[in-house]
Each structure stands twice: as structure tokens, then as C-alpha cells.
Scaffold this motif. Structure first.
Motif, PDB file in Angstrom:
ATOM      1  N   LYS A 122     -18.797 -25.902 -28.778  1.00 16.11           N
ATOM      2  CA  LYS A 122     -18.092 -25.348 -27.631  1.00 16.11           C
ATOM      3  C   LYS A 122     -18.990 -25.422 -26.404  1.00 16.11           C
ATOM      4  N   ARG A 214     -14.384 -25.208 -22.577  1.00 18.29           N
ATOM      5  CA  ARG A 214     -13.944 -23.965 -21.947  1.00 18.29           C
ATOM      6  C   ARG A 214     -13.722 -24.180 -20.455  1.00 18.29           C
ATOM      7  N   TYR A 340     -30.161  -7.181 -35.499  1.00 17.61           N
ATOM      8  CA  TYR A 340     -28.948  -7.045 -34.681  1.00 17.61           C
ATOM      9  C   TYR A 340     -27.775  -6.894 -35.643  1.00 17.61           C
ATOM     10  N   GLU A 342     -23.906  -6.171 -36.790  1.00 13.00           N
ATOM     11  CA  GLU A 342     -22.551  -6.461 -36.319  1.00 13.00           C
ATOM     12  C   GLU A 342     -21.881  -5.178 -35.807  1.00 13.00           C
ATOM     13  N   LYS A 366     -26.588 -10.139 -37.757  1.00  9.88           N
ATOM     14  CA  LYS A 366     -26.313 -11.374 -37.018  1.00  9.88           C
ATOM     15  C   LYS A 366     -27.588 -12.047 -36.533  1.00  9.88           C
ATOM     16  N   HIS A 384     -26.205 -19.246 -41.608  1.00 10.91           N
ATOM     17  CA  HIS A 384     -25.016 -18.467 -41.266  1.00 10.91           C
ATOM     18  C   HIS A 384     -23.910 -18.693 -42.287  1.00 10.91           C
ATOM     19  N   SER A 408     -28.145 -15.322 -34.073  1.00  7.93           N
ATOM     20  CA  SER A 408     -27.525 -15.239 -32.756  1.00  7.93           C
ATOM     21  C   SER A 408     -26.664 -13.981 -32.678  1.00  7.93           C
ATOM     22  N   SER A 409     -26.733 -13.309 -31.513  1.00  2.18           N
ATOM     23  CA  SER A 409     -25.887 -12.132 -31.282  1.00  2.18           C
ATOM     24  C   SER A 409     -24.577 -12.483 -30.599  1.00  2.18           C
ATOM     25  N   LYS A 410     -24.324 -13.781 -30.346  1.00  2.00           N
ATOM     26  CA  LYS A 410     -23.089 -14.179 -29.676  1.00  2.00           C
ATOM     27  C   LYS A 410     -21.888 -13.922 -30.583  1.00  2.00           C
ATOM     28  N   PRO A 411     -20.767 -13.436 -30.018  1.00  2.00           N
ATOM     29  CA  PRO A 411     -19.587 -13.170 -30.859  1.00  2.00           C
ATOM     30  C   PRO A 411     -19.046 -14.421 -31.545  1.00  2.00           C
ATOM     31  N   ALA A 412     -19.214 -15.594 -30.918  1.00  2.39           N
ATOM     32  CA  ALA A 412     -18.640 -16.814 -31.499  1.00  2.39           C
ATOM     33  C   ALA A 412     -19.424 -17.323 -32.701  1.00  2.39           C
ATOM     34  N   VAL A 413     -20.652 -16.849 -32.889  1.00  4.15           N
ATOM     35  CA  VAL A 413     -21.489 -17.318 -34.003  1.00  4.15           C
ATOM     36  C   VAL A 413     -21.317 -16.353 -35.171  1.00  4.15           C
TER      37      VAL A 413
END
Length: 470
Positions: A122, A214, A340, A342, A366, A384, A408-413
């Protein structure tokens, strides 16, 4: 020598994954009955069987055994000639060993497998997947790489553009995808694409992936800007249509005063009329400026002054801050870390065997932040649940007293299922807590080696907590 041998034929050819048979004739030239034991030797011995493994012969008689060669269809069966031999040991005279030799040629075959890691990327302006190309054949492979898509919507930058892969090895190709058209407003769009591995004289091997592009600005922002412009235009139109008339009452009063002052008197006396002075109110004395007002309102205890600013939010402590504090007051090796979690965010760091993460709450880890003291540094990588090793063979590294991050703390990962870790000097021990499995037990590395901790890769279970010691 009381034995005569003959290989028929002495040279043979075999395809990987198939079989070839060579007959070995043996004659007992001695004067006693003897039993002979047959044993294959050489590089091809693991693929060779002898039937029967023993043979009993009377003097002057001849027997035959069959050598069956069955090389596997893998890179272990290297293409080209391979010498082979059979050790024949007589039971009556074990020192009189005979070793007839022959030659076996393994034919070449090529088999290539390719995979995109990850298959879906992405981005707004670019995407960076990696193409893993494996040579499963038994000869060197040379191939060129290219990319294509429907409508020519993407450009491709592949490094390297061509590869040479030894048998049983793999290479990673860094790929950069760039959309030819930027989406300024609106929702994301999926762009399917194909990377091709082209070998000389063979059909290209396609690998399909998806680039999710995006929008530069989200749809709601475009809607808000449109409404703002529409309201501004409407306000200007209303102002121009119903502009209010503004008059100055002060100008009218001054004009009336001038007329009353200059009008002639009705008296018969021609003398000039006396001007009556208009009384004016005395000016109010100017109040002195207090020192408190000059200073911006004074202290808060005076009950006045400017607005007080809210206290700044303290910065969250990282693993490096914690390990440096611990190393300053305690000798020896130390490791500090934090997780980190969830839906919860970063926890406070813990050290030397304490629990980071949660247990019994079904909350996954995460990302991990790790720092060490007096270990020469630390490195690691995150696996992951969806996508596996997203960074491929690129590990995160940090020297002593510096933060190292994995995951990764990104929501998409997706959440983590496991990790690898090593210290540059000495060993490191880890104990992961996995969903539905609990604590898997303490596992330690050899000095300078790495270790994997977490869910078995085929189970894809989430990591919930960790403990580390050094």
C-alpha cells in the motif's frame, strides 16, 4: 586375487527423479566356496542400492548383482559426471577387497520458484515489495526480471534487473512500484500487476501482486473544502446584495453646531454677538500603570494575570532509558524491553526476565522495543501472523544503550506471531507466551548466535507476552 568382476555398462546416464540400472558380474576364481558382500561407495552412494547385498559362489561359478541409481529431483543431485564404485569383501579373505569403478552422468534440469513478499503493498506515491526467486534445479540459472500491468498504470524499478542463481540458492530482488497517475482525492484503488522471471529458452514465470494506491487527501477533506468554498461564495453574494448603509452621526452633530454658532442675532444693535464658551468636562487624571500590570499580571497568588498553561505531558520512557539507568547503578549485563499491545499502546519498560505484554486477556503484541547493556549490541526481526517476515532478511540492529524496534504499531500491519533475537557478545534467553499455548519455556542461544521464539510458523498463533534475560 580370487575374484573377477565386470560392470555392464561401465558408464550410465540418469535423470533426476528416475532410475538407472547397472549389472555387476562376479566370478569366483578361487578353489573354495566364498560369500561376497557388496557395498556402494562414493558421492552417489546415498542414491545407490545393491540387490542382492551378498552373493555366495562356488569355485568357477559366476553371479550377477544389480546396482540401481535413483538420484532425487533436487539441487542435491548436481548435474554432470559422478564416479561410483562398489566395495566387494570376501568372507573367507576379508583383506582381499575388490573395488570396481564406473561413471554415472546426472542430466541437468531447471526448476524456478518465485514469490512476492508481501503480495499486497500500500502507498500513495510508491510501493516496495520484494521478489524472492529460488533455484530448485541442479544447474545455475540466469534470468531477467520485468513488470507489467493492465493499462500501463505503474512503472517498475527492479534491482537487480537480472540474476544468476546457484543450485539450491535464492536471491531477493528489491522492487519499487510507482503509479503514473496520483489520486489527489477519493478512496483507495487496487492496481493488479505481474512480475515476470524470464529464462532463456523457457516460458516466463509470472508472479501476481496487488498495489493498493491511497488518495493523497481523504474524501471527507475534499467534501469539507467544497462546502467551505460554497459557503464563502454565498456569504459574498449576500453581502453584495444587502450591503448596509453606514452614516456618521458625529459629522451631522458638528454641522449643526456650526450653523447655530454663526447665525446672526435678532437684536437691533449692530455689534457682533458675543461668543459663549462651551463648558468642557475636566479631564480625568490618568491612572498610573502598576508594576504588576506591566509585568503581565503578576503571580498567580495575586488572583489576576494571564491564563496559566497546562503542564506538558511527560515523555514515555523507552527501553534504552531504562537500561541506561539500570546499568548506571548495577554492574553486569542487562536487557530492558517493552511491548506495544494491541488496543493498548506502549507499556512501560521492564528488565531482566520480567513480563512484557499481557496474559489471559487475548491481547496480541504488535511491536517490541529492546535495549541492552554490555552485550555488544542487539539485533532481531519480527514475524507477523499475516505476511510472515515482512522485512525479509533485513534485521533491526542497535548498539548498547540504544533502542532497537521490531514489528509495527500501524493498524494495517498484523500482530506478531514470533521473533528472532541475538546479542553480539554472549547469549540471550527468551520465553514467549502464545495464544492457546501459554508459556513455551526458556530457550537460550550460543554465544553470538540467534534464536527464534514464538508460535510455530504453520500455526499462525499470536504472540501475547515475552521475557528476556542476558
Amino acid at each position: 586375487m580370487s575374484l573377477w568382476t565386470s560392470l555392464e555398462p561401465s558408464s550410465a546416464t540418469v535423470d533426476p527423479g528416475s532410475r538407472a540400472i547397472v549389472r555387476l558380474r562376479v566370478r569366483n576364481t578361487g578353489d573354495v566356496v566364498d560369500e561376497y558382500r557388496f557395498e556402494p561407495v562414493g558421492d552417489v552412494a546415498p542414491w545407490t542400492t545393491v540387490e542382492p547385498p551378498t552373493l555366495r559362489l562356488y569355485p568357477g561359478t559366476t553371479g550377477t548383482v544389480e546396482l540401481t541409481f535413483a538420484p532425487p529431483r533436487t539441487s542435491d543431485a548436481a548435474a554432470g559426471p559422478h564416479p561410483f564404485a562398489v566395495r566387494i569383501t570376501p568372507t573367507e579373505h576379508p583383506d582381499a577387497v575388490t573395488v570396481p569403478e564406473g561413471n554415472l552422468t546426472v542430466t541437468p534440469f531447471t526448476e524456478v520458484r518465485a514469490e512476492l513478499v508481501p503480495p499486497t503493498v500500500k502507498g500513495r506515491f510508491r510501493g516496495r515489495p520484494r521478489l524472492a526467486v529460488d533455484n530448485l534445479g541442479n544447474t545455475r540459472v540466469t534470468a531477467s526480471l520485468s513488470g507489467s500491468d493492465t493499462g500501463d498504470r505503474l512503472s517498475y524499478d527492479l534491482k537487480p534487473g537480472s540474476v544468476q542463481i546457484e543450485p539450491g540458492r535464492a536471491v531477493f530482488v528489491d522492487t519499487t512500484l510507482r503509479p503514473r497517475r496520483i489520486i489527489w482525492f477519493g478512496s483507495k484503488e487496487e492496481q493488479p500487476y505481474t512480475l515476470s522471471v524470464q529464462r532463456s529458452g523457457a516460458a516466463p514465470l509470472p508472479v501476481d501482486g496487488t498495489f493498493v494506491q491511497r488518495g493523497f487527501l481523504p474524501r471527507w477533506l475534499a467534501t469539507a473544502l467544497s462546502l467551505t468554498v460554497a459557503l464563502a461564495i454565498a456569504f459574498v453574494m449576500i453581502w453584495l446584495t444587502y450591503k448596509p448603509q453606514v452614516r456618521s452621526l458625529a459629522s451631522e452633530k458638528v454641522a449643526q453646531a456650526a450653523v447655530s454658532t454663526l447665525a446672526p442675532s435678532p437684536s437691533a444693535t449692530p455689534s457682533a454677538p458675543a461668543l459663549v464658551p462651551v463648558p468642557t468636562a475636566p479631564a480625568a487624571p490618568e491612572a498610573p500603570v502598576s508594576s504588576a500590570a506591566a509585568d503581565g499580571g503578576g503571580s498567580g497568588g495575586a488572583g489576576g494575570g494571564g491564563e496559566s498553561k497546562p503542564p506538558a505531558k511527560p515523555r514515555q520512557e523507552t527501553a534504552a532509558v531504562a537500561v541506561n539507568k539500570l546499568a548506571a547503578r548495577s554492574d553486569g549485563r542487562h536487557i530492558c524491553y517493552r511491548a506495544y499491545v494491541e488496543d493498548k499502546g506502549w507499556q512501560d519498560p521492564v528488565c531482566d526476565g520480567a513480563i512484557a505484554g499481557t496474559t489471559g486477556k487475548d491481547l496480541a503484541v504488535k511491536a517490541l522495543n529492546i535495549a541492552t547493556a554490555r552485550t555488544g549490541g542487539v539485533s532481531g526481526n519480527a514475524a507477523h501472523v499475516d505476511g510472515g517476515w515482512l522485512t525479509g532478511d533485513k534485521w533491526s540492529k542497535a548498539s548498547d544503550g540504544v533502542d532497537m524496534y521490531m514489528g509495527s504499531s500501524k493498524p494495517a500491519v498484523s500482530v506478531m506471531e514470533g521473533f528472532t533475537i541475538k546479542t553480539m557478545e554472549g547469549s540471550v534467553c527468551q520465553n514467549p507466551h502464545i495464544k492457546d499455548r501459554g508459556w513455551l519455556g526458556n530457550g537460550c542461544t550460543k554465544a553470538g548466535d540467534w534464536i527464534y521464539g514464538g508460535s510455530p510458523m504453520q500455526d499462525r498463533l499470536q504472540l501475547e507476552a515475552v521475557r528476556f534475560t542476558v
